[in-house]
Design a protein around this motif. Structure first.
Motif, PDB file in Angstrom:
ATOM      1  N   ARG A  82      22.367 -23.313 -19.316  1.00 20.39           N
ATOM      2  CA  ARG A  82      23.043 -23.171 -20.603  1.00 20.39           C
ATOM      3  C   ARG A  82      24.254 -24.109 -20.695  1.00 20.39           C
ATOM      4  O   ARG A  82      24.453 -24.789 -21.704  1.00 20.39           O
ATOM      5  N   THR A  89      24.780 -30.951 -26.021  1.00 19.34           N
ATOM      6  CA  THR A  89      24.742 -30.766 -27.473  1.00 19.34           C
ATOM      7  C   THR A  89      26.085 -31.154 -28.087  1.00 19.34           C
ATOM      8  O   THR A  89      26.141 -31.758 -29.166  1.00 19.34           O
ATOM      9  N   ARG A  96      20.158 -30.329 -31.451  1.00 21.44           N
ATOM     10  CA  ARG A  96      19.978 -28.872 -31.497  1.00 21.44           C
ATOM     11  C   ARG A  96      19.651 -28.331 -30.126  1.00 21.44           C
ATOM     12  O   ARG A  96      18.899 -28.939 -29.365  1.00 21.44           O
ATOM     13  N   CYS A  97      20.231 -27.175 -29.823  1.00 21.67           N
ATOM     14  CA  CYS A  97      19.974 -26.560 -28.517  1.00 21.67           C
ATOM     15  C   CYS A  97      19.477 -25.133 -28.740  1.00 21.67           C
ATOM     16  O   CYS A  97      20.074 -24.364 -29.479  1.00 21.67           O
ATOM     17  N   THR A  98      18.360 -24.797 -28.118  1.00 24.90           N
ATOM     18  CA  THR A  98      17.887 -23.406 -28.176  1.00 24.90           C
ATOM     19  C   THR A  98      17.866 -22.880 -26.752  1.00 24.90           C
ATOM     20  O   THR A  98      17.179 -23.448 -25.890  1.00 24.90           O
ATOM     21  N   TYR A  99      18.612 -21.821 -26.523  1.00 18.57           N
ATOM     22  CA  TYR A  99      18.683 -21.265 -25.170  1.00 18.57           C
ATOM     23  C   TYR A  99      17.909 -19.960 -25.117  1.00 18.57           C
ATOM     24  O   TYR A  99      18.011 -19.130 -26.012  1.00 18.57           O
ATOM     25  N   HIS A 100      17.072 -19.784 -24.092  1.00 19.61           N
ATOM     26  CA  HIS A 100      16.309 -18.539 -23.926  1.00 19.61           C
ATOM     27  C   HIS A 100      16.828 -17.808 -22.685  1.00 19.61           C
ATOM     28  O   HIS A 100      16.394 -18.114 -21.567  1.00 19.61           O
ATOM     29  N   ALA A 106      16.183 -23.870 -21.677  1.00 27.98           N
ATOM     30  CA  ALA A 106      16.759 -24.357 -22.936  1.00 27.98           C
ATOM     31  C   ALA A 106      15.924 -25.527 -23.444  1.00 27.98           C
ATOM     32  O   ALA A 106      15.283 -26.235 -22.663  1.00 27.98           O
TER      33      ALA A 106
END
Ligand code: ATP
Ligand code: MG
Length: 450
Positions: A82, A89, A96-100, A106
């Motif tokens: 993260r 980012t 765009r950053c998508t963290y799971h 990510a």
């Protein structure tokens, strides 16, 4: 297998004598754009600043060494994914950053659509055969050791001090050069039997053969009936990927050689027969998508129908009971109907009878039956005519029209509508007027209407 594994950070070998990092640099420059490399350098710097080194891993390294375009770019981070993703980012607007959090992964998406998948380096432990692994953080060496095959267990450092450094602790590069698919440890297939099907995919795509020790391990795992422990959902996901491969002949050859047919059907098919009907099935699918762009069709259902066409129905039912196939119930119904429909189609002459026979099947069932007939065959022609012309045909008179003409609502009206529709299919009526005359001729309407 016969290798002393984990001579950590082994360098690349082979015919190219240039220093490993230089060779990797050359491949990267040859296959990846300047802009993409700059991004990797930036990520490497950011990750190093945070004390969490970053590596290119898995398929993209394998594909780079084979001069293949890599569909996705995976990064392994030795530390907090993260933090790296967010720091990257922050450096570029529009990123765009998508963290799971549940997976510690990510996705970074650049403004031009380029995408990087980040995952934390991890150690995996399999508590039971075919179970999902228990996971804890680890370093890159541990992360490579948890992977499926040597060819997928290589990494390239993005660290500014050693950018392009090549990690190949399991000898993946040599195996790639020799066309060998080799697991990393003796329990690999027992831990995760989906690796057999993943392996089959790689073997077909890259023309690899099983390294002899790996072949023995595969047979041993099969003798333990290891797939019986795997969830239907995991099994079906991998089988679906296999059925989607372009080279169906290669798939059949490997299913035979690796004795994996029982996953799909109780006995291997007659040589050639099923393969050619599935190849025809693919042609029918392409034909369908060309003529009906945007219409939903489960392509693999056509292939499954063909695979199960001439085996006991219960064998298909047993599998569909466990696999989450979207339209499994249609496949089962089609399998019950297909032989009879096929026989009746060979005898039927009236267009309405033919259309109704085709209409009794689902779309994948229709395409499967088409695939069993040569392209120019009369039955195939009626099937295509049904799909192109008859399927969308509507009766020229509706129930409302008939009531306006004085017919009473009720089951009788339904019967008249059905007969009208059949007459339309048979070309006896074309529009409202010819339909009205037909109703008079049939004695359904009086000849002189009020
Ligand atoms: P593809 O080109 O098909 O995407 P890939 O090697 O990138 O090939 P992925 O399914 O995207 O395959 O997985 C990425 C990497 O993750 C693999 O290269 C492999 O190292 C590892 N991996 C994926 N699935 C498994 C598994 N079941 N067991 C061990 N390692 C796996
Ligand atoms: Mg991949």
């Amino acid at each position: 297998m016969g290798r002393t594994a984990l001579s950590s950070h082994q360098t690349i070998s082979g015919t190219d004598n240039s220093p490993p990092a230089a060779q990797i640099h050359r491949l990267l420059r040859q296959h990846w754009s300047e802009a993409r490399l700059l991004r990797l350098h930036d990520i490497g710097k950011t990750a190093a600043r945070l004390g969490t080194p970053a590596y290119l891993v898995g398929g993209c390294v394998r594909d780079l060494l084979q001069n293949h375009p890599a569909p996705d770019t995976d990064l392994a981070i030795e530390g907090d994914v993260r933090a790296v993703a967010e720091a990257c980012t922050a450096q570029l607007s529009g990123m765009r950053c998508t963290y799971h959090p549940q997976f510690g992964t990510a996705i970074l998406e650049y403004p031009d659509g380029f995408r990087l998948d980040l995952a934390r380096c991890r150690v995996e432990h399999y508590p039971a055969p075919a179970a999902l692994p228990e996971v804890r953080p680890g370093d890159i060496v541990a992360d490579l050791a948890r992977r499926d095959f040597t060819i997928n267990a290589m990494a390239i450092s993005l660290d500014p001090g050693s950018f392009g450094g090549f990690l190949d602790p399991h000898g993946g590069r040599t195996d790639l050069q020799h066309g060998l698919l080799r697991v990393l440890h003796p329990l690999s297939f027992v831990d995760d039997p989906t690796r057999m099907l993943r392996g089959l995919r790689f073997a077909v795509r890259f023309h690899l053969r099983l390294e002899p020790g790996t072949h023995v391990l595969l047979k041993t795992a099969l003798a333990r009936d290891i797939f019986a422990r795997l969830s239907g959902a995991r099994l079906w996901r991998e089988l679906k990927y296999v059925l989607e491969l372009d080279d169906l002949a290669g798939v059949f050859e490997k299913l035979d050689a690796w004795q994996l047919w029982p996953l799909l059907r109780p006995v291997p098919p007659e040589p050639g027969t099923l393969l050619s009907s599935m190849q025809r099935g693919r042609q029918e699918i392409t034909w369908f998508h060309r003529h009906f762009p945007g219409e939903k069709l489960f392509d693999t259902s056509v292939l499954l129908t063909l695979i199960w066409r001439h085996i006991p129905w219960a064998e298909a039912e047993k599998r569909l009971h466990c696999w989450p196939v979207a339209d499994g119930h249609h496949i089962l119904r089609d399998l019950q109907l297909l032989s009879e429909v096929s026989e009746d189609l060979a005898k039927a002459t009236r267009p309405s009878t033919v259309a109704q026979l085709w209409a009794s099947l689902s779309l994948p069932g229709i395409l499967a039956l088409l695939a069993e007939h040569p392209e120019s065959d009369a039955v195939a022609e009626t099937g295509r005519h049904y799909l192109l012309k008859q399927r969308g045909l509507k009766s020229p008179l509706s129930g409302r029209d008939l009531q306006a003409m004085g017919l009473a609502p009720g089951p009788q009206l339904g019967k008249v509508l059905r007969r009208l529709y059949e007459a339309h299919l048979d070309g006896e009526i074309e529009d409202k007027e010819t339909a009205r005359q037909w109703l008079i001729r049939q004695g359904i309407l009086p000849s002189i209407q009020p």
